[in-house]
Design a protein around this motif. Structure first.
Motif, PDB file in Angstrom:
ATOM      1  N   MET A   1       0.891  -0.985   0.181  1.00 26.46           N
ATOM      2  CA  MET A   1       0.054  -0.041  -0.054  1.00 26.46           C
ATOM      3  C   MET A   1       1.005   1.104  -0.066  1.00 26.46           C
ATOM      4  N   MET A   2       0.513   2.407  -0.764  1.00 24.98           N
ATOM      5  CA  MET A   2       1.317   3.454  -0.789  1.00 24.98           C
ATOM      6  C   MET A   2       0.942   4.402   0.430  1.00 24.98           C
ATOM      7  N   PRO A   3       2.097   5.067   0.912  1.00 30.94           N
ATOM      8  CA  PRO A   3       1.975   5.874   2.070  1.00 30.94           C
ATOM      9  C   PRO A   3       0.977   6.896   1.351  1.00 30.94           C
ATOM     10  N   ALA A   4       0.102   7.560   2.541  1.00 30.62           N
ATOM     11  CA  ALA A   4      -0.768   8.708   2.262  1.00 30.62           C
ATOM     12  C   ALA A   4       0.411  10.061   1.906  1.00 30.62           C
ATOM     13  N   ALA A   5      -0.043  10.666   0.892  1.00 34.44           N
ATOM     14  CA  ALA A   5       0.431  11.742   0.592  1.00 34.44           C
ATOM     15  C   ALA A   5       0.360  12.882   1.727  1.00 34.44           C
ATOM     16  N   PRO A   6       1.464  13.711   2.135  1.00 34.91           N
ATOM     17  CA  PRO A   6       1.350  14.589   3.169  1.00 34.91           C
ATOM     18  C   PRO A   6       0.227  15.695   2.947  1.00 34.91           C
ATOM     19  N   PRO A   7      -0.341  16.165   3.887  1.00 32.60           N
ATOM     20  CA  PRO A   7      -1.412  17.210   3.697  1.00 32.60           C
ATOM     21  C   PRO A   7      -0.771  18.458   2.923  1.00 32.60           C
ATOM     22  N   THR A   8      -1.498  19.008   2.193  1.00 36.13           N
ATOM     23  CA  THR A   8      -0.994  20.164   1.568  1.00 36.13           C
ATOM     24  C   THR A   8      -1.501  21.592   2.468  1.00 36.13           C
ATOM     25  N   ILE A   9      -0.967  22.643   2.286  1.00 31.36           N
ATOM     26  CA  ILE A   9      -1.013  23.522   3.257  1.00 31.36           C
ATOM     27  C   ILE A   9      -1.010  25.254   2.391  1.00 31.36           C
ATOM     28  N   LEU A  10      -1.923  25.871   2.716  1.00 30.73           N
ATOM     29  CA  LEU A  10      -2.106  27.204   2.068  1.00 30.73           C
ATOM     30  C   LEU A  10      -2.001  28.175   3.323  1.00 30.73           C
ATOM     31  N   LEU A  11      -1.366  29.238   3.272  1.00 34.50           N
ATOM     32  CA  LEU A  11      -1.359  30.241   4.450  1.00 34.50           C
ATOM     33  C   LEU A  11      -1.532  31.336   3.442  1.00 34.50           C
ATOM     34  N   VAL A  12      -2.312  32.529   4.165  1.00 34.72           N
ATOM     35  CA  VAL A  12      -2.502  33.693   3.676  1.00 34.72           C
ATOM     36  C   VAL A  12      -2.455  34.854   4.721  1.00 34.72           C
ATOM     37  N   SER A  13      -1.623  35.707   4.361  1.00 31.12           N
ATOM     38  CA  SER A  13      -1.182  36.731   5.404  1.00 31.12           C
ATOM     39  C   SER A  13      -1.457  37.945   5.001  1.00 31.12           C
ATOM     40  N   PRO A  14      -2.884  38.488   5.443  1.00 31.16           N
ATOM     41  CA  PRO A  14      -3.052  40.093   5.068  1.00 31.16           C
ATOM     42  C   PRO A  14      -2.434  40.793   5.926  1.00 31.16           C
ATOM     43  N   VAL A  15      -1.449  41.640   5.081  1.00 30.48           N
ATOM     44  CA  VAL A  15      -0.506  42.632   5.642  1.00 30.48           C
ATOM     45  C   VAL A  15      -0.610  43.989   5.651  1.00 30.48           C
ATOM     46  N   PHE A  16      -0.317  44.786   6.670  1.00 27.57           N
ATOM     47  CA  PHE A  16      -0.440  46.156   6.362  1.00 27.57           C
ATOM     48  C   PHE A  16       0.931  46.966   7.442  1.00 27.57           C
ATOM     49  N   ASN A  17       1.893  47.568   6.625  1.00 28.10           N
ATOM     50  CA  ASN A  17       2.861  48.065   7.213  1.00 28.10           C
ATOM     51  C   ASN A  17       3.672  47.103   8.254  1.00 28.10           C
ATOM     52  N   GLU A  18       3.990  46.034   7.538  1.00 27.25           N
ATOM     53  CA  GLU A  18       4.810  44.977   8.318  1.00 27.25           C
ATOM     54  C   GLU A  18       6.136  44.954   7.840  1.00 27.25           C
ATOM     55  N   ALA A  19       6.898  46.105   7.223  1.00 29.73           N
ATOM     56  CA  ALA A  19       8.138  46.020   6.709  1.00 29.73           C
ATOM     57  C   ALA A  19       9.193  45.529   8.049  1.00 29.73           C
ATOM     58  N   ALA A  20       8.842  45.867   9.233  1.00 30.12           N
ATOM     59  CA  ALA A  20       9.869  45.658  10.129  1.00 30.12           C
ATOM     60  C   ALA A  20       9.998  44.210  10.651  1.00 30.12           C
ATOM     61  N   HIS A  21       8.896  43.572  10.302  1.00 30.86           N
ATOM     62  CA  HIS A  21       8.542  42.071  10.676  1.00 30.86           C
ATOM     63  C   HIS A  21       8.450  41.028   9.652  1.00 30.86           C
ATOM     64  N   LEU A  22       8.170  41.393   8.517  1.00 30.04           N
ATOM     65  CA  LEU A  22       7.618  40.388   7.320  1.00 30.04           C
ATOM     66  C   LEU A  22       8.728  39.527   7.223  1.00 30.04           C
ATOM     67  N   GLY A  23      10.238  39.820   7.062  1.00 30.44           N
ATOM     68  CA  GLY A  23      11.320  39.133   6.559  1.00 30.44           C
ATOM     69  C   GLY A  23      11.616  37.980   7.619  1.00 30.44           C
ATOM     70  N   ARG A  24      11.499  38.186   9.002  1.00 29.25           N
ATOM     71  CA  ARG A  24      11.411  37.182  10.395  1.00 29.25           C
ATOM     72  C   ARG A  24      10.507  36.237   9.950  1.00 29.25           C
ATOM     73  N   THR A  25       9.368  36.502   9.765  1.00 29.68           N
ATOM     74  CA  THR A  25       8.275  35.830   9.323  1.00 29.68           C
ATOM     75  C   THR A  25       8.290  34.804   8.341  1.00 29.68           C
ATOM     76  N   ALA A  26       9.133  35.128   7.193  1.00 28.10           N
ATOM     77  CA  ALA A  26       9.202  34.431   5.864  1.00 28.10           C
ATOM     78  C   ALA A  26      10.384  33.576   6.292  1.00 28.10           C
ATOM     79  N   ARG A  27      11.463  33.760   7.148  1.00 31.39           N
ATOM     80  CA  ARG A  27      12.449  33.045   7.455  1.00 31.39           C
ATOM     81  C   ARG A  27      12.054  31.979   8.430  1.00 31.39           C
ATOM     82  N   ALA A  28      11.069  32.320   9.262  1.00 30.91           N
ATOM     83  CA  ALA A  28      10.521  31.214  10.313  1.00 30.91           C
ATOM     84  C   ALA A  28       9.713  30.217   9.104  1.00 30.91           C
ATOM     85  N   LEU A  29       8.996  30.683   8.356  1.00 31.21           N
ATOM     86  CA  LEU A  29       8.384  29.788   7.655  1.00 31.21           C
ATOM     87  C   LEU A  29       9.045  28.964   6.676  1.00 31.21           C
TER      88      LEU A  29
END
Length: 172
Positions: A1-29
């Motif tokens: 039997m084939m192993p189950a495929a891993p679940p697929t994930i979509l993340l959505v980030s509404p952002v407003f004036n997050e220049a100071a933080h967005l890079g850290r969020t991206a590195r964490a993802l």
């Protein structure tokens, strides 16, 4: 039997004036042991460098895409317009959520530990009737330490929500 495929994930980030933080969020993802399949950053009219940073991230990380929310009508009330919900729905429409097992929201100033998505998916897999999950948030305090952001125990913090796609469809 084939192993189950891993679940697929979509993340959505509404952002407003997050220049100071967005890079850290991206590195964490990007450092997640189970990274998202797609991360849609929806800029909601930022007046700082958020949009330029987001486009730079999209050029660097293959799972990132960026869209700009349309402007508000003149004199519009932000609360009445539900800007964040509108931007989230715009990101969903852009990504076509039907192709993902899980759809989540992620604020543009949240740094997730590397095991966050893997741990959350394991917990959701253990509770097949669970439709919505998230996590606890901590923030830096004035002493240089950390304090937990308190929320009711029956609530999932809006900054980090992960829906089973079917649950999200059911709630509209």
């Amino acid at each position: 039997m084939m192993p189950a495929a891993p679940p697929t994930i979509l993340l959505v980030s509404p952002v407003f004036n997050e220049a100071a933080h967005l890079g850290r969020t991206a590195r964490a993802l990007a450092a997640q042991t189970v990274p998202p399949d797609r991360w849609v950053i929806v800029d909601d009219g930022s007046t700082d460098d958020t949009l330029a940073i987001a486009h730079g991230l999209a050029a660097e990380l293959d799972f990132v895409s960026v869209i700009e929310a349309e402007g508000d009508p003149p004199g519009a009330d932000n609360l009445a317009l539900a800007r964040e919900a509108r931007a989230f729905n715009l990101g969903l429409a852009h990504a076509g959520p039907g192709g993902y097992d899980f759809v989540g929201t992620l604020d543009g100033d949240v740094e997730l530990p590397p095991q966050w998505l893997a741990t959350l998916l394991a917990r959701v897999a253990a509770a097949p009737r669970l439709g919505l999950a998230g996590g606890r948030l901590v923030e830096a305090d004035a002493t240089g330490g950390w304090r937990r952001i308190e929320i009711p125990s029956n609530h999932v913090h809006g900054a980090v929500k992960l829906f089973r796609r079917r649950c999200l469809e059911d709630v509209g």
